[in-house]
Motif scaffolding. Structure first.
Motif, mmCIF file in Angstrom:
data_model
loop_
_atom_site.group_PDB
_atom_site.id
_atom_site.type_symbol
_atom_site.label_atom_id
_atom_site.label_comp_id
_atom_site.label_asym_id
_atom_site.label_seq_id
_atom_site.Cartn_x
_atom_site.Cartn_y
_atom_site.Cartn_z
ATOM 1 N N LEU A 143 2.318 5.816 -34.856
ATOM 2 C CA LEU A 143 1.482 4.838 -35.367
ATOM 3 C C LEU A 143 1.922 3.574 -35.502
ATOM 4 C CD1 LEU A 143 -1.783 5.320 -35.908
ATOM 5 C CD2 LEU A 143 -0.860 4.917 -38.407
ATOM 6 N N LEU A 144 1.009 2.684 -34.722
ATOM 7 C CA LEU A 144 1.183 1.323 -34.880
ATOM 8 C C LEU A 144 -0.154 0.633 -35.773
ATOM 9 C CD1 LEU A 144 2.241 -1.729 -34.456
ATOM 10 C CD2 LEU A 144 1.478 -1.783 -32.249
ATOM 11 N N LEU A 145 0.073 0.176 -36.952
ATOM 12 C CA LEU A 145 -0.941 -0.358 -37.611
ATOM 13 C C LEU A 145 -1.054 -1.882 -37.371
ATOM 14 C CD1 LEU A 145 -3.338 0.089 -39.817
ATOM 15 C CD2 LEU A 145 -1.300 -0.136 -41.320
ATOM 16 N N CYS A 146 -1.962 -2.273 -36.791
ATOM 17 C CA CYS A 146 -2.226 -3.871 -36.453
ATOM 18 C C CYS A 146 -3.111 -4.304 -37.386
ATOM 19 C CB CYS A 146 -2.565 -3.940 -34.962
ATOM 20 S SG CYS A 146 -2.637 -5.783 -34.660
ATOM 21 N N TYR A 147 -2.527 -5.137 -38.538
ATOM 22 C CA TYR A 147 -3.334 -5.628 -39.604
ATOM 23 C C TYR A 147 -3.622 -7.176 -39.293
ATOM 24 C CZ TYR A 147 -3.789 -7.687 -44.022
ATOM 25 O OH TYR A 147 -4.214 -8.674 -45.439
ATOM 26 N N VAL A 148 -4.957 -7.281 -38.699
ATOM 27 C CA VAL A 148 -5.385 -8.527 -38.276
ATOM 28 C C VAL A 148 -6.170 -9.232 -39.434
ATOM 29 C CG1 VAL A 148 -6.615 -9.815 -36.342
ATOM 30 C CG2 VAL A 148 -5.596 -7.849 -35.942
ATOM 31 N N SER A 149 -5.633 -10.108 -40.220
ATOM 32 C CA SER A 149 -6.252 -10.681 -41.561
ATOM 33 C C SER A 149 -7.453 -11.410 -41.043
ATOM 34 C CB SER A 149 -5.113 -11.411 -42.175
ATOM 35 O OG SER A 149 -5.815 -11.980 -43.361
ATOM 36 N N GLY A 150 -8.423 -11.481 -41.628
ATOM 37 C CA GLY A 150 -9.642 -11.994 -41.435
ATOM 38 C C GLY A 150 -10.547 -11.543 -40.258
ATOM 39 N N LEU A 151 -10.130 -10.605 -39.523
ATOM 40 C CA LEU A 151 -10.968 -10.236 -38.364
ATOM 41 C C LEU A 151 -12.358 -9.687 -38.983
ATOM 42 C CD1 LEU A 151 -11.243 -9.483 -35.321
ATOM 43 C CD2 LEU A 151 -10.218 -7.222 -35.720
ATOM 44 N N ASP A 152 -13.518 -10.585 -38.684
ATOM 45 C CA ASP A 152 -14.681 -10.707 -39.283
ATOM 46 C C ASP A 152 -15.628 -9.734 -38.457
ATOM 47 O OD1 ASP A 152 -17.198 -11.024 -40.316
ATOM 48 O OD2 ASP A 152 -16.570 -12.944 -41.018
ATOM 49 N N LEU A 153 -16.292 -8.491 -38.980
ATOM 50 C CA LEU A 153 -17.188 -7.507 -38.145
ATOM 51 C C LEU A 153 -18.285 -8.420 -37.663
ATOM 52 C CD1 LEU A 153 -16.810 -4.428 -40.483
ATOM 53 C CD2 LEU A 153 -16.386 -4.651 -37.906
ATOM 54 N N ARG A 154 -18.752 -9.520 -38.460
ATOM 55 C CA ARG A 154 -19.961 -10.074 -38.200
ATOM 56 C C ARG A 154 -19.685 -10.984 -36.779
ATOM 57 N NH1 ARG A 154 -20.871 -13.723 -43.385
ATOM 58 N NH2 ARG A 154 -18.965 -13.684 -43.016
ATOM 59 N N ARG A 155 -18.290 -11.201 -36.056
ATOM 60 C CA ARG A 155 -18.253 -11.963 -35.013
ATOM 61 C C ARG A 155 -17.606 -11.001 -33.994
ATOM 62 N NH1 ARG A 155 -17.360 -15.077 -39.901
ATOM 63 N NH2 ARG A 155 -18.555 -17.054 -39.555
ATOM 64 N N VAL A 156 -17.871 -9.784 -33.905
ATOM 65 C CA VAL A 156 -17.442 -8.934 -32.957
ATOM 66 C C VAL A 156 -18.580 -8.513 -32.163
ATOM 67 C CG1 VAL A 156 -16.637 -6.493 -32.526
ATOM 68 C CG2 VAL A 156 -15.652 -7.801 -34.334
ATOM 69 N N ASP A 157 -18.680 -8.668 -30.928
ATOM 70 C CA ASP A 157 -19.714 -8.503 -29.964
ATOM 71 C C ASP A 157 -19.321 -8.341 -28.722
ATOM 72 O OD1 ASP A 157 -19.575 -11.122 -28.361
ATOM 73 O OD2 ASP A 157 -20.491 -11.930 -30.202
ATOM 74 N N ALA A 158 -19.988 -7.755 -27.626
ATOM 75 C CA ALA A 158 -19.671 -7.477 -26.294
ATOM 76 C C ALA A 158 -18.930 -8.624 -25.534
ATOM 77 C CB ALA A 158 -20.737 -6.674 -25.899
ATOM 78 N N ASP A 159 -19.519 -9.704 -25.937
ATOM 79 C CA ASP A 159 -19.178 -11.038 -24.931
ATOM 80 C C ASP A 159 -17.738 -11.377 -25.357
ATOM 81 O OD1 ASP A 159 -19.435 -13.039 -23.308
ATOM 82 O OD2 ASP A 159 -19.869 -14.558 -25.050
ATOM 83 N N ALA A 160 -17.555 -11.685 -26.685
ATOM 84 C CA ALA A 160 -16.274 -12.568 -27.225
ATOM 85 C C ALA A 160 -15.104 -11.220 -27.155
ATOM 86 C CB ALA A 160 -16.499 -12.940 -28.329
ATOM 87 N N THR A 161 -15.497 -10.174 -27.724
ATOM 88 C CA THR A 161 -14.640 -9.163 -28.099
ATOM 89 C C THR A 161 -14.962 -7.736 -27.370
ATOM 90 O OG1 THR A 161 -15.532 -8.820 -30.054
ATOM 91 C CG2 THR A 161 -14.035 -10.254 -30.289
#
Length: 421
Positions: free
Chosen positions: A19-37
């Protein structure tokens, strides 16, 4: 089994657990969308994941790694140290202007990392016992992370020889590709801090933040492809989002108007949290009155702290604690030093806007009911399901150990969230 074979299904892993656990500090669910991410957006639609509740702190990794809350592992900023009589040398240092002593500490910290909380004048700094792991874990993870305080962590349970931790604040995360996820370790933990930093100083520039989310999303897409080729499962962890800063409160000025001698109380001031210890009845009365009238903040009593899993005994971590409301920061705070602010702004392009205004453009560490305090844990393997939609910080470590086929230590209080479908 051939662990180098890439499965036909890009979301299913059939190799032995790595397993690789990639801990992305500050990754905001409110800024996840099909265009940017697009990668992350698609993963959240198809793969098992759970939203994670938070606690008011700027250092959450110890709780996630140990599966216990701060009163057990002991990391929540600073605690009050036992008082001792100052030596002649310390008295001489305390006669120097604060800007001189804090600048000297900042130089020591920049050269060796050996002076955490360097912006606090030495006469105040000596009052505290520093429990933060932020800098020491970046320099000596193999010595620091297997046990945090008295508690064995996720790293220790896997074994230092079978696990690896890497911290990076690289402006371009794509530079990290090839350094992790090759399958040489049972568990790798990558802490990616750059997105957190970019948002701290640029959240008021939506185009800049959105472009950086695209960069992080492309990194995760390519990291997943590399992991898949090596027979490694990728998990993505975020601890919180970010709230735009709309106002600052000068708590130091308010304290100055109370006309108290600084020997009558101690305080530790973060961007969103302030804690006090009282050394006189007069200080207790006046500071309590000031906090009761403090705008855009909530004062927490002992019951409040217990409900937030911060029920420390004896008030060692603060006899009074106040937490700012989202969008508010306390400024100046105990991490601000004018000379260091300029140096950081001129040497790190992610932070260049410090030069224009030393107040962060966004922040987190507020009370857990606010949307900016939501995190998540996602597993890039559709051979599993999430057994519940919401988890706590303490569920991260036992979830990872369960995926690796290892039994969590008895002391871990969290519960695994993923089960084979």
């Amino acid at each position: 089994m051939d662990t180098d074979r890439v499965p036909d299904d890009p979301w299913r892993m059939e190799s032995p657990p790595k397993l690789l656990l990639c801990y992305v500090s500050g990754l905001d669910l409110r800024r996840v969308d099909a265009d940017a991410t697009p990668f992350l957006s698609g993963a959240l639609e198809r793969l098992p994941w759970a939203e994670m509740t938070n606690l008011p702190s700027n250092e959450l990794l110890p709780t996630m790694l140990t599966g216990v809350y701060p009163p057990r592992h002991g990391v929540w900023g600073v605690r009050l140290a036992s008082s001792s009589a100052p030596t002649d040398g310390r008295r001489a240092v305390d006669l120097l202007p604060d800007l001189v002593t804090t600048t000297a500490q900042c130089v020591v910290h920049a050269l060796s990392g050996g002076c955490d909380l360097a912006a606090i004048p030495p006469r105040r700094r000596r009052r505290f016992r520093i429990t933060r792991t932020k800098y020491v874990r970046r320099r000596r993870p193999r010595q620091v992370l297997p046990r945090i305080g008295p508690v064995q962590s996720l790293i220790g349970a896997v074994g230092p020889d079978r696990s690896r931790y890497l911290f990076s604040s690289a402006t371009d995360p794509l530079r990290l590709l090839g350094r992790m996820g090759a399958g040489r370790y049972l568990l790798e933990v990558l802490e990616l801090y750059s997105l957190d930093r970019v948002q701290q100083w640029n959240l008021d520039r939506p185009a800049v933040v959105r472009d950086y989310y695209r960069r992080v999303d492309e990194f995760l897409r390519r990291l997943h492809a590399g992991c898949r080729a090596a027979g490694v499962t990728l998990a993505v962890l975020s601890d919180h989002g970010h709230e735009a800063v709309r106002r600052s409160v000068d708590l130091r000025a308010r304290l100055g108007r109370l006309e108290l001698d600084e020997t009558e109380y101690s305080f530790f001031l973060e961007l969103s949290i302030v804690r006090f210890w009282f050394h006189s009845a007069r200080a207790r009365e006046r500071i309590d009155g000031m906090l009761a009238a403090l705008p855009h903040a909530q004062v927490l009593d002992a019951d409040d702290l217990r409900r937030l899993h911060l029920g420390f005994e004896n008030g060692d971590y603060g006899e009074r604690v106040a937490v700012a409301e989202p969008g508010t920061i306390f400024f100046p705070h105990d991490f601000h030093q004018p000379v260091a602010n300029w140096v950081l702004g001129l040497t790190d392009r992610k932070q260049w806007r410090r030069v224009l205004d030393p107040r962060q453009r966004s922040n987190h560490g507020y009370l857990p009911q606010h949307p900016c305090e939501r995190g998540f844990l996602l597993l890039a393997d559709d051979g599993f399901t999430a057994t519940r939609n919401r988890i706590e910080l303490i569920d991260v470590a036992p979830s990872v150990l369960s995926l690796l086929g290892l039994e969590p230590p008895a002391e871990m209080r969290g519960r695994p969230v993923f089960a084979r479908s």
